[in-house]
Write a protein that holds these residues in place. Structure first.
Motif, PDB file in Angstrom:
ATOM      1  N   HIS A 103       0.881  -1.202   0.136  1.00  0.00           N
ATOM      2  CA  HIS A 103       0.101  -0.173   0.015  1.00  0.00           C
ATOM      3  C   HIS A 103       0.855   1.112  -0.067  1.00  0.00           C
ATOM      4  CE1 HIS A 103      -3.732   2.261   0.526  1.00  0.00           C
ATOM      5  NE2 HIS A 103      -2.960   2.938   1.628  1.00  0.00           N
ATOM      6  N   HIS A 134       0.982   5.280  -1.812  1.00  0.00           N
ATOM      7  CA  HIS A 134       0.452   6.425  -2.840  1.00  0.00           C
ATOM      8  C   HIS A 134       1.473   7.073  -3.361  1.00  0.00           C
ATOM      9  CE1 HIS A 134      -3.830   6.451  -0.815  1.00  0.00           C
ATOM     10  NE2 HIS A 134      -2.969   5.750   0.018  1.00  0.00           N
ATOM     11  N   HIS A 192      -9.254   1.587   1.053  1.00  0.00           N
ATOM     12  CA  HIS A 192      -9.113   1.627   2.437  1.00  0.00           C
ATOM     13  C   HIS A 192     -10.172   1.206   3.359  1.00  0.00           C
ATOM     14  CE1 HIS A 192      -6.567   4.927   0.694  1.00  0.00           C
ATOM     15  NE2 HIS A 192      -5.842   4.701   1.307  1.00  0.00           N
ATOM     16  N   HIS A 194      -5.319  -0.720   6.215  1.00  0.00           N
ATOM     17  CA  HIS A 194      -5.360  -0.435   7.535  1.00  0.00           C
ATOM     18  C   HIS A 194      -6.404  -1.327   8.378  1.00  0.00           C
ATOM     19  CE1 HIS A 194      -3.457   3.136   6.339  1.00  0.00           C
ATOM     20  NE2 HIS A 194      -4.354   3.387   5.757  1.00  0.00           N
ATOM     21  N   ASP A 249       2.166   3.063   3.040  1.00  0.00           N
ATOM     22  CA  ASP A 249       1.086   4.368   2.876  1.00  0.00           C
ATOM     23  C   ASP A 249       1.945   5.696   2.843  1.00  0.00           C
ATOM     24  OD1 ASP A 249      -1.390   5.088   2.621  1.00  0.00           O
ATOM     25  OD2 ASP A 249      -1.694   5.389   5.027  1.00  0.00           O
TER      26      ASP A 249
HETATM   27 ZN   LIG Z   1      -3.325   4.876   1.776  1.00  0.00          ZN
END
Ligand SMILES: [Zn+2]
Length: 444
Positions: A79, A81, A237, A276, A327
């Motif tokens: 995960h 971005h 998410h 998460h 993340d």
């Molecule tokens: Zn994220």
């Protein structure tokens, strides 16, 4: 090397996880890789003569590791971005929803500019590769062209990647950063079609609703259908922060839980990874298990944005596939070594609160970062460890490079060396990175 079906042979120390063992160490093993980058043998060093006859290579052509070197599987960031790499290491003063509105959406909206995208996306792919991320599961932005560019850059540098054009048709706080529902669906179709048309060997699309709050029910249903019709991966998410969980409850009153929102819209499959999950209930974890859906644990982000603590033991107890994620940039480090360390910290913090809990060991964290991540992305048939038949995705680690942050002592055996690297090492110690048998670091 030779025409016997083997392109490279390595001999030395190897450490990896298997289905049955969180950590399996081999101080003297020999591994062969064929022209297609696949592992064709992985055996004890004493078999080297018979292997050289069988596979037709000269023992003088074997690449030997030094005593303070070892191979481990490449790490899987489940995960991350990519666009948020633009502000990594900053903007960590707000909780999730305010953080998205204040920092994230305004920056992500800039990726309509392809020059800006080219610069940041090149840097994030290079940085993560240097830090040993051989597989990355990326969120991009809502922009189709920039998302395709991220795929091209990952392919150029030889990183294995899933690329998600972000889908969102709801955004009251930053209204210019969203699409109309039909436009979002059409652009997602176009993104998938265009990316698959490139026929990249290691880069594939992943259906990416940002999260339930950013998507209408109609868009979520469309995306569930797109994933099903194209047999694609899905990422989003879930249950990151208490305020978010409450808001989802209000936005989707017909759904019994956050998990139920994704379930009802066809977005919870055995190719789904949800980041998460800090506040998932046991009932929700049971649904994850039944569906074969996975959780990406992002401990740096969960602490940095004051979101929560994922109880990893409880997720594993429910037999839910689990991996680690950086993340970026909710998590401030792009390194999976940091994710390993923060996962252990989070587990220990939970143990301080509840003495009955067992902390996560470094071996278990190592497994989550490698084989666990490959299971999360349903790529464990081709990466995650050194099983024969898989692609050779590997890090050559050297504890004694000049300027190394690690000191070695005479009694340190392979397990100690690995533990020191996981706790103290950094990209200086990752001297070579291989993806599907090809050396991708140092950059050519
Ligand atoms: Zn994220």
């Amino acid at each position: 090397m030779s025409s016997g079906g083997v392109a490279r042979v390595f001999r030395g120390a190897f450490a990896h996880s298997t289905r049955d063992s969180v950590l399996s160490v081999h101080p003297d093993f020999v591994l062969g890789v064929n022209e297609q980058g696949k592992i064709v043998f992985f055996e004890d060093g004493t078999n080297v003569e018979s292997l050289s006859h069988q596979w037709g290579f000269e023992t003088s052509d074997i690449e030997l590791l030094a005593p303070h070197e070892f191979f481990m599987p490449g790490m899987v960031d489940t995960h991350i971005h990519a666009p948020q790499y633009a502000y990594t290491g900053t903007h960590l003063d707000l909780p999730l929803l305010d953080w998205l509105n204040r920092y994230t959406f305004p920056v992500e909206s800039c990726y309509v500019d392809l020059d800006f995208a080219q610069d940041i996306y090149t840097k994030v792919v290079k940085r993560t590769l240097c830090n040993g991320t051989t597989t990355a599961c990326y969120f991009a932005t809502i922009h189709t062209e920039a998302s395709l560019l991220l795929g091209q850059i990952a392919d150029d540098f030889g990183q294995r990647a899933l690329i998600g054009k972000v889908c969102m048709d709801q955004n009251s706080m930053v209204p210019n950063y969203k699409e109309q529902t039909d436009e979002c669906k059409d652009e997602t179709d176009r993104f998938i079609h265009e990316l698959l048309k490139k026929k990249y060997a290691l880069v594939k699309p992943i259906v990416t609703p940002r999260f339930a709050i950013s998507c209408s029910s109609s868009l979520l249903s469309d995306l569930g259908k797109i994933a099903k019709n194209n047999d694609l991966h899905i990422q989003s998410h879930i249950s990151e922060n208490k305020e978010e969980v409450q808001l989802v409850k209000e936005l989707f009153p017909d759904c019994t839980s956050y998990t139920d929102v994704y379930l009802k819209h066809g977005l919870l499959t055995d190719k789904t990874v949800m980041a998460h999950g800090c506040y998932l209930t046991d009932e929700e974890l049971m649904i994850f298990h039944e569906k074969g859906a996975a959780v990406s644990h992002c401990p740096n982000s969960n602490i940095s944005l004051i979101s929560g603590f994922l109880n990893v033991r409880n997720v594993l107890k429910h037999k839910v596939k689990l991996g680690l994620g950086t993340d970026v940039a909710g998590g401030y480090s792009p390194s999976m070594l940091d994710a390993i360390r923060r996962a252990m910290d989070t587990s220990k913090a939970l143990c301080i609160q509840d003495a009955q809990l067992q902390p996560l060991s470094y071996k278990e964290a190592f497994r989550l970062a490698t084989l666990g991540g490959s299971e999360v992305l349903s790529l464990d048939d081709c990466t995650g460890n050194f099983e024969v038949g898989k692609d050779f995705d590997a890090l050559r680690v050297n504890i004694c490079v000049p300027g190394s942050p690690i000191d070695l002592f005479p009694r340190d055996d392979l397990e100690v060396i690995l533990e020191k690297f996981l706790n103290l090492g950094d990209d200086r110690n990752i001297v070579k990175v291989y993806v599907a048998g090809k050396q991708v670091v140092p950059f050519s």
